[in-house]
Design an enzyme around this catalytic site. Structure first.
Site, mmCIF file in Angstrom:
data_model
loop_
_atom_site.group_PDB
_atom_site.id
_atom_site.type_symbol
_atom_site.label_atom_id
_atom_site.label_comp_id
_atom_site.label_asym_id
_atom_site.label_seq_id
_atom_site.Cartn_x
_atom_site.Cartn_y
_atom_site.Cartn_z
ATOM 1 N N HIS A 55 36.141 34.341 39.220
ATOM 2 C CA HIS A 55 37.142 34.956 40.102
ATOM 3 C C HIS A 55 37.987 35.927 39.286
ATOM 4 O O HIS A 55 37.921 35.958 38.063
ATOM 5 C CB HIS A 55 38.056 33.867 40.693
ATOM 6 C CG HIS A 55 37.430 33.109 41.813
ATOM 7 N ND1 HIS A 55 37.876 33.203 43.099
ATOM 8 C CD2 HIS A 55 36.366 32.272 41.831
ATOM 9 C CE1 HIS A 55 37.128 32.430 43.874
ATOM 10 N NE2 HIS A 55 36.195 31.850 43.130
ATOM 11 N N GLU A 112 36.492 24.692 42.685
ATOM 12 C CA GLU A 112 37.159 25.296 41.517
ATOM 13 C C GLU A 112 37.813 24.218 40.679
ATOM 14 O O GLU A 112 38.486 23.330 41.191
ATOM 15 C CB GLU A 112 38.203 26.334 41.968
ATOM 16 C CG GLU A 112 38.953 26.980 40.789
ATOM 17 C CD GLU A 112 39.790 28.202 41.176
ATOM 18 O OE1 GLU A 112 39.489 28.841 42.199
ATOM 19 O OE2 GLU A 112 40.751 28.497 40.443
ATOM 20 N N ASP A 140 37.861 42.079 44.543
ATOM 21 C CA ASP A 140 38.668 42.470 45.689
ATOM 22 C C ASP A 140 39.600 43.621 45.307
ATOM 23 O O ASP A 140 39.618 44.691 45.935
ATOM 24 C CB ASP A 140 39.483 41.246 46.174
ATOM 25 C CG ASP A 140 40.274 41.526 47.433
ATOM 26 O OD1 ASP A 140 40.229 42.670 47.929
ATOM 27 O OD2 ASP A 140 40.962 40.630 47.938
ATOM 28 N N THR A 141 40.349 43.421 44.233
ATOM 29 C CA THR A 141 41.354 44.408 43.823
ATOM 30 C C THR A 141 40.769 45.811 43.667
ATOM 31 O O THR A 141 41.398 46.800 44.079
ATOM 32 C CB THR A 141 42.018 43.940 42.509
ATOM 33 O OG1 THR A 141 42.703 42.714 42.786
ATOM 34 C CG2 THR A 141 43.000 44.963 41.975
ATOM 35 N N ASP A 167 36.619 32.366 51.133
ATOM 36 C CA ASP A 167 37.135 32.465 49.764
ATOM 37 C C ASP A 167 38.427 31.641 49.655
ATOM 38 O O ASP A 167 39.326 31.782 50.493
ATOM 39 C CB ASP A 167 37.414 33.955 49.486
ATOM 40 C CG ASP A 167 37.788 34.231 48.046
ATOM 41 O OD1 ASP A 167 37.322 33.492 47.155
ATOM 42 O OD2 ASP A 167 38.541 35.208 47.814
ATOM 43 N N HIS A 168 38.519 30.820 48.632
ATOM 44 C CA HIS A 168 39.727 29.993 48.391
ATOM 45 C C HIS A 168 40.152 29.185 49.610
ATOM 46 O O HIS A 168 41.333 29.203 50.000
ATOM 47 C CB HIS A 168 40.904 30.860 47.919
ATOM 48 C CG HIS A 168 40.696 31.451 46.567
ATOM 49 N ND1 HIS A 168 40.722 30.697 45.417
ATOM 50 C CD2 HIS A 168 40.404 32.718 46.189
ATOM 51 C CE1 HIS A 168 40.475 31.475 44.375
ATOM 52 N NE2 HIS A 168 40.261 32.708 44.811
ATOM 53 N N HIS A 194 43.890 36.964 39.408
ATOM 54 C CA HIS A 194 43.768 37.835 40.579
ATOM 55 C C HIS A 194 44.725 39.024 40.485
ATOM 56 O O HIS A 194 45.749 38.953 39.825
ATOM 57 C CB HIS A 194 44.072 37.042 41.857
ATOM 58 C CG HIS A 194 43.057 35.983 42.135
ATOM 59 N ND1 HIS A 194 43.272 34.645 41.937
ATOM 60 C CD2 HIS A 194 41.777 36.084 42.583
ATOM 61 C CE1 HIS A 194 42.191 33.965 42.250
ATOM 62 N NE2 HIS A 194 41.257 34.800 42.639
HETATM 63 O O1 G3H Z 1 41.730 35.435 45.796
HETATM 64 C C1 G3H Z 1 42.206 36.510 46.018
HETATM 65 C C2 G3H Z 1 41.552 37.504 46.893
HETATM 66 O O2 G3H Z 1 41.770 38.770 46.350
HETATM 67 C C3 G3H Z 1 42.036 37.406 48.307
HETATM 68 O O3 G3H Z 1 43.315 37.919 48.403
HETATM 69 O O4 G3H Z 1 44.581 36.151 49.608
HETATM 70 O O5 G3H Z 1 45.388 38.514 49.539
HETATM 71 O O6 G3H Z 1 43.379 37.902 50.899
HETATM 72 P P1 G3H Z 1 44.229 37.592 49.701
HETATM 73 P P1 13P Z 2 40.328 40.385 41.863
HETATM 74 O O1 13P Z 2 41.770 40.340 42.245
HETATM 75 O O2 13P Z 2 40.179 40.531 40.371
HETATM 76 O O3 13P Z 2 39.561 41.417 42.584
HETATM 77 O O4 13P Z 2 39.673 38.952 42.207
HETATM 78 C C1 13P Z 2 39.259 38.684 43.514
HETATM 79 C C2 13P Z 2 38.920 37.246 43.696
HETATM 80 O O5 13P Z 2 38.752 36.482 42.781
HETATM 81 C C3 13P Z 2 38.766 36.784 45.091
HETATM 82 O O6 13P Z 2 38.578 35.402 45.163
HETATM 83 ZN ZN ZN Z 3 39.564 34.278 43.685
#
Ligand code: G3H
Ligand code: 13P
Ligand code: ZN
Length: 303
Positions: free
Chosen positions: A206, A132, A251-252, A80-81, A176
């Site tokens: 996202h 993206e 994720d959140t 991811d990212h 996010h």
């Molecule tokens: O893109 C955001 C996701 O929630 C990942 O979060 O970079 O804190 O692992 P993180």
């Molecule tokens: P949330 O913070 O809305 O859960 O988004 C997660 C996300 O986009 C991870 O790449």
């Molecule tokens: Zn994201």
């Protein structure tokens, strides 16, 4: 079973549903996501950010791959990212079946050339690539954007034509984390519809956690300070899926469920000190979050 991201997304695009992409950072989160996918007979993305890899090392990714290979439902293990070509390449070599390269902070041409380079390396190994265009407000790992810069439909079409990515993450007003909107929670669905009309690859949303108020209340009851947290309403997620979004990141909501459950457990069991009891107490709540999302996205029974 481990499958490429593209396989999941092409099937979803044809079927008019979306696949949930859930972030993992440890054993308990991984177990919850996998259990939800198995119970719902649903495909799923199990994704790790570069922050997750910093925290858990490639051992964490190894665990995700082991779970993916063991279960009967299709799972894409996804970066991811991805912030750089080097990390994307490492993930491809390690066995990820899907990677995101996030060049969204770069000027258009540089985003295209970085994405193209990752696509070439990934496709040689049958690995799919998400790119993206446009920026979500807030922090995406090492990238910080103070403002949204929404995805332009014509630029998106040009980007996909040049970069040849398998899927495209778009910026339409989500962000996010737990504080997505000050006022009314609204995302730009009209823009999404125009992007979907201009681009033929599956779209990715996202920052799509709904920040369920029941979780915020449960965590707050046991001392969390997360007032004014607001997410994307499920009704808008459903509309986004109807308009062509095929992968939805969450994720959140898992983090909120984890926090609420662990706080409650420690409050009710002040003498507990076994990490398996403490962290294990959150698995069911996170599984419920993932199950709820799978139902909203319509991927139940689509394994
Ligand atoms: O893109 C955001 C996701 O929630 C990942 O979060 O970079 O804190 O692992 P993180
Ligand atoms: P949330 O913070 O809305 O859960 O988004 C997660 C996300 O986009 C991870 O790449
Ligand atoms: Zn994201």
């Amino acid at each position: 079973m481990l499958v490429s991201g593209n396989k999941l997304l092409q099937k979803a695009k044809k079927g008019g549903y979306a696949v949930g992409a859930f972030n993992t950072n440890n054993l308990e989160i991984t177990k919850a996501i996998i259990a939800a996918a198995v119970e719902m007979d649903s495909p799923v993305f199990l994704q790790l950010s570069s922050g997750a890899l910093k925290y858990g090392g490639f051992e964490l990714a190894g665990m995700a791959l082991a779970f993916a290979k063991k279960v009967p439902v299709p799972v894409a293990v996804h970066l991811d990212h991805g912030p750089s070509f080097e990390l994307a390449r490492e993930c491809i070599s390690f066995g990820f079946s899907s990677v995101m390269i996030d060049g969204s902070a770069l000027p258009f041409r540089q985003n295209v050339s970085l994405t193209k380079k990752v696509v070439a390396a990934a496709h040689r190994k049958g690995v799919s690539v998400e790119a993206e265009l446009g920026q979500l407000k807030g922090r995406e790992d090492d990238v910080f954007a103070a403002r949204h810069s929404y995805t332009d439909p014509a630029a998106a079409a040009e980007f996909v034509k040049l970069a040849r990515c398998d899927s495209l993450a778009v910026a339409i007003g989500t962000s996010h984390g737990a504080y997505k909107f000050r006022g009314k929670p609204l995302i730009d669905l009209q823009r999404l519809s125009r992007i979907a009309g201009a681009v033929d690859v599956p779209l990715v949303l996202h920052g799509a956690s709904s920040v369920h108020q029941s979780l915020v209340a449960a965590a707050s009851r046991y001392g969390a300070k997360i007032s004014n947290a607001k997410g994307v309403p499920e009704s808008q997620i459903k509309r986004a899926v109807k308009l062509g979004v095929c992968k939805v990141n969450e994720d959140t909501d898992l983090r909120l469920a984890f926090t609420a459950a662990v706080r409650k457990f420690l409050h009710e069991n002040p003498s507990a000190y076994d990490p398996r009891e403490i962290l294990g107490s959150a698995i069911e709540a996170m599984e419920e979050v993932a199950i709820r999302r799978i139902k909203v996205l319509g991927s139940e029974g689509k394994a």
